[in-house]
Design a protein around this motif. Structure first.
Motif, mmCIF file in Angstrom:
data_model
loop_
_atom_site.group_PDB
_atom_site.id
_atom_site.type_symbol
_atom_site.label_atom_id
_atom_site.label_comp_id
_atom_site.label_asym_id
_atom_site.label_seq_id
_atom_site.Cartn_x
_atom_site.Cartn_y
_atom_site.Cartn_z
ATOM 1 N N ASN A 179 0.840 -1.777 0.273
ATOM 2 C CA ASN A 179 -0.380 0.507 -0.148
ATOM 3 C C ASN A 179 1.243 1.109 0.002
ATOM 4 O O ASN A 179 -0.064 2.275 0.105
ATOM 5 C CB ASN A 179 -1.508 0.474 1.158
ATOM 6 N N ARG A 180 2.005 1.276 -0.394
ATOM 7 C CA ARG A 180 2.571 2.496 -0.117
ATOM 8 C C ARG A 180 2.439 3.546 -1.330
ATOM 9 O O ARG A 180 2.845 4.312 -0.934
ATOM 10 C CB ARG A 180 4.714 1.952 -0.881
ATOM 11 N N GLY A 181 2.048 3.286 -2.938
ATOM 12 C CA GLY A 181 1.771 3.898 -3.398
ATOM 13 C C GLY A 181 0.467 4.715 -2.691
ATOM 14 O O GLY A 181 0.017 6.044 -3.235
ATOM 15 N N ALA A 182 -0.759 4.262 -2.027
ATOM 16 C CA ALA A 182 -1.775 4.630 -1.530
ATOM 17 C C ALA A 182 -0.961 5.645 -0.607
ATOM 18 O O ALA A 182 -2.307 6.588 0.575
ATOM 19 C CB ALA A 182 -2.853 3.630 -0.960
ATOM 20 N N ALA A 183 -0.607 4.561 0.977
ATOM 21 C CA ALA A 183 -0.067 6.129 1.715
ATOM 22 C C ALA A 183 0.696 6.796 1.162
ATOM 23 O O ALA A 183 0.563 7.743 1.479
ATOM 24 C CB ALA A 183 1.024 4.897 2.389
ATOM 25 N N LEU A 184 1.717 6.853 0.469
ATOM 26 C CA LEU A 184 2.099 8.749 0.204
ATOM 27 C C LEU A 184 1.333 9.647 -0.314
ATOM 28 O O LEU A 184 1.741 10.264 -0.360
ATOM 29 C CB LEU A 184 3.238 7.877 -1.164
ATOM 30 N N GLY A 185 -0.176 8.347 -1.566
ATOM 31 C CA GLY A 185 -1.209 9.324 -1.748
ATOM 32 C C GLY A 185 -1.720 10.486 -0.323
ATOM 33 O O GLY A 185 -2.060 11.068 -0.961
ATOM 34 N N ALA A 186 -2.270 9.423 0.186
ATOM 35 C CA ALA A 186 -2.698 10.252 1.174
ATOM 36 C C ALA A 186 -2.249 10.525 2.213
ATOM 37 O O ALA A 186 -2.464 11.663 2.777
ATOM 38 C CB ALA A 186 -3.098 8.333 2.249
ATOM 39 N N PHE A 187 -0.389 10.454 2.471
ATOM 40 C CA PHE A 187 0.232 11.223 3.196
ATOM 41 C C PHE A 187 0.237 12.585 2.488
ATOM 42 O O PHE A 187 -0.155 13.874 2.869
ATOM 43 C CB PHE A 187 1.049 10.246 3.538
#
Length: 403
Positions: free
Chosen positions: A340-348
């Motif tokens: 979920n790195r992409g989603a985490a970076l996007g959310a952050f």
């Protein structure tokens, strides 16, 4: 061929640089009109300071709106196609910037086209920059996450500094080529080169296992404590990006582009010299110190009204803001897990986008109602709140040493 096939003898930095160069091109595009757009909207098109600030901030609203789609697409399709798509939208943004400059005699049409250009650039930034980070993490491995994020920041704000300096000079070209026209053409060419390069780079396949990706809402809740501190610190950057050129213009000072360039230069130097302190002392401690330094820079801008002091204040603000994103970002990404790195970076990153997007018009209102000193005092107070939020991060994140 995938990124996993990159020769093991290549250093992590050597594997990071080709992809992060794409990010540099995007952020040069972002920097090119940064010192020009507020003055163009306010002085040339004769709109008020609120609309001038909004013209800059529109980009960040679009980046905010597209973060979730960027993260989801990166996690399911892989980062390379997302990066290429972002670069191609950046090309379209440059073409519309050219049109806005060419049609300056029709103020309403010009500002509408400029607004569309800013929205497209924000969307492009979200997809290309987030994809570049995940692409590089996959190329060099999760233990090098802090290094990847740091290099992304170096090219981001180094690109802004380079672009702002170059853009301010090009805007003074005589006749038709002045204003936004030459900036638009260069903003078209650079990401076009980047898209051609990206197509030649080896892709990395999306991670696949038996677990379903986290819903974006859950990822958002996981990174909320870190994102809130990032948002508070990002308001200071919003003041620099949206209002510093207006401040110089209102005081009839020269050197707004140089002050923006100094912000970017010091930002890059601090990233180079001190980014390893994140692994040594933990992201939360580095964020606290960084946000206090950023507060000091904004107070210099508030209480020392001279072009030299304003440049110094911008530099100190850049020094403080430099490590906020990687210090908090490593902690945020680790909370969501590898898939979920992409989603985490996007959310952050949503928190940065939203803070900067809102700060443009809000800070424009503060200028209109109370002046520039009130603007910088307000932003210093918000940034100081960010250091308090960093102090209150969950205990397990405060003691985390490596991403």
């Amino acid at each position: 061929m995938t990124g996993a096939q990159t020769p093991a003898t290549t250093s992590p930095t050597g594997r990071i640089l080709p992809v992060v160069f794409l990010n540099l091109l995007v952020y040069i595009d972002i920097g090119l009109p940064m010192a020009v757009i507020p003055v163009f909207v306010h002085k040339t098109l004769q709109f008020n300071t609120v609309l001038a600030g909004l013209a800059v901030s529109l980009q960040y609203f679009a980046t905010f709106a597209s973060r979730a789609s960027a993260g989801k697409r990166i996690d399911t399709r892989g980062p390379k196609p997302v990066a290429v798509s972002g670069l191609l939208v950046c090309v379209a943004s440059g073409f519309m910037l050219f049109l806005a400059g060419a049609l300056w005699k029709s103020a309403i049409l010009s500002v509408v086209i400029l607004s569309i250009s800013r929205l497209a650039l924000g969307w492009a930034e979200s997809w290309a920059s987030t994809a570049a980070i995940v692409w590089n993490i996959r190329r060099v491995g999760a233990p090098n996450t802090a290094q990847v994020i740091s290099w992304n920041g170096i090219t981001s704000y180094g690109g802004i500094a380079l672009g702002a300096t170059l853009g301010e000079q090009l805007s003074h070209l005589p006749g038709f080529w002045g204003g936004l026209v030459s900036l638009g053409l260069l903003s078209l060419v650079l990401p076009l080169i980047g898209s051609l390069l990206a197509m030649r780079y080896p892709a990395v396949a999306p991670l696949t296992d038996n677990t379903a990706p986290m819903p974006f809402a859950r990822v958002f809740r996981l990174v909320l404590p870190h994102g809130s501190a990032l948002a508070a610190g990002s308001v200071g950057f919003g003041a620099i990006s949206s209002c510093l050129a207006l401040y110089f213009s209102a005081r009839q000072w020269d050197g707004a582009a140089q002050a923006l360039a100094m912000f970017g230069l010091v930002f890059v130097i601090v990233r180079f010299v001190f980014s390893r302190q994140i692994g040594r002392y933990g992201g939360a401690k580095v964020a606290i110190v960084s946000l206090i330094v950023e507060t000091l820079g904004l107070l210099i801008l508030a209480f020392m009204p001279s072009p030299e002091a304003a440049t110094l204040g911008a530099a100190v603000t850049g020094a403080g803001f430099s490590l906020v994103f990687p210090a908090l970002g490593v902690l945020a990404v680790n909370r969501a897990g590898p898939k979920n790195r992409g989603a985490a970076l996007g959310a952050f990153s949503v928190f940065l986008d939203l803070a900067i997007g809102i700060s443009g018009p809000v800070l424009g209102l503060i200028i209109h109602a109370a002046g520039y000193r009130a603007l910088f005092i307000f932003t210093a107070a918000v940034t100081l709140i960010g250091s308090v939020l960093s102090l209150m991060l969950p205990k397990e994140d405060v003691v985390l040493k490596k991403g």
